[in-house]
Scaffold this active site. Sequence first.
Site, PDB file in Angstrom:
ATOM      1  N   GLU A 289      39.639  43.897  40.749  1.00 57.13           N
ATOM      2  CA  GLU A 289      40.422  42.682  40.982  1.00 57.13           C
ATOM      3  C   GLU A 289      41.345  42.378  39.797  1.00 57.13           C
ATOM      4  OE1 GLU A 289      40.602  41.067  43.795  1.00 57.13           O
ATOM      5  OE2 GLU A 289      39.129  42.421  44.677  1.00 57.13           O
ATOM      6  N   ASP A 373      42.106  50.446  41.768  1.00 60.85           N
ATOM      7  CA  ASP A 373      40.969  51.365  41.569  1.00 60.85           C
ATOM      8  C   ASP A 373      41.189  52.242  40.339  1.00 60.85           C
ATOM      9  OD1 ASP A 373      39.554  50.432  43.712  1.00 60.85           O
ATOM     10  OD2 ASP A 373      39.977  52.130  45.034  1.00 60.85           O
TER      11      ASP A 373
END
Length: 430
Positions: A289, A373
């Site tokens: 996040e 990611d």
Amino acid sequence: MFTINDIKVLYSILFFLWLEYLWELYLEIRQYRICQNTKEVPKELRSVMNNDTFNKARSYTIDKAKYGFVKSGFSIMTTTFIVYSGLLAKIWKYSESKVPWEGEVATSCMWLSILTTFSTIIDLPFSVYHAFILEEKYGFNKQTATFFILDKIKAYVLSQSLMLPICSIMILIVKYGGDYFFVWLWIAVGIILMALLTIYPSYIAPLFDKYTPLPEGELRTDIEKLASQLKFPLGQLYVVEGSKRSAHSNAYFYGLFGAKRIVLFDTLLAKPESGGCENDEVLAVLSHELGHWKHGHIVKNIIIMQTNLFLIFVVFAFLFRYPPIYQAVGFPLKVQPVLVGLLVVMQYIMMPYNALLSFLLTCLSRYFEFQADKFATMLGKAEPLQRALVQLNKDNLGFPVYDLLYSAWHHSHPPLLERLNALKTKSKHD
């Protein structure tokens, strides 16, 4: 009486409505067949997913697809009836006769309120079935009937309280904003949207769910250390009591300016009886996040949203005085309410553009997810992030096998297997 142009507009609207429905139905059928025909755990997941979990996820996905077939079929029939029967014009005429004040703004508010109330009532049986039958069957629904009813009432009252004043402002700007009203409309709506994005998490979301500070402990210390390491302006750490509503998990941060707040769903945190993630896995999810923050994805999405809003209002400015778009949905000649024109242009006339934009934004979102990611991988979180993704997929009964075309069109987040493969590849390179 319909003119040739009215008929062209009407049938163009119906054509694009049904074209979109049939395309979505085709994709859903493709995915439904994948679910029916895939009866074994993919080899990449055999070490972390047993047959019982896989079969339950498969059954859940098939049941959701059946529910979706019925709901989307009902929706297209209802929408077709509304457009073809001239129901929008009939409700306008009724609103005009019942509203206690004269003028387009008052009539528009009553018209919109009737439409949204009608939509809420029609959708209610589907909401009840989804929560208390479909989600209940697989252990996800945690709502009581009382909680559900109060939730719906609060959502309805809040939507009316926000929507009617905003629409009134928009109507006044269009009517009195001159030839370049679309510029003032864009500025006003942009300011309103930014204000809502700012106040929603702090003042509106707590009306529906309970937010409490994350207790002192190892997890809180590790999150604060991670935020400090990345110079993330962390203000508050909250746990939201999502378990009263659903067993599904999530985590997010919010705050456009200054200090930001991180919110963890209580269902995300590890519990022996209900799954969840261990501390290192939660940190890996938060690292992902924070990757969105580091790469400026929120700001980029806001810029795209505002640009798209401006283009929509420009198109509306060119079309809203064109009589056939009103007459096609049943309005008599010279009756051209601003709100009706905005609805027809945005929802029906621009339907092909909206579908294309949605697909492009889905592609962009997937790119952003891979970027986030990769950022987590750079922080050394690739292995716990893989475990977290698998755990969240199991907790949410996500079916791991998807039709490529269905996934490309619908998934703003890459499917589990794609993300795992990408994380493994990045880990090896690093």
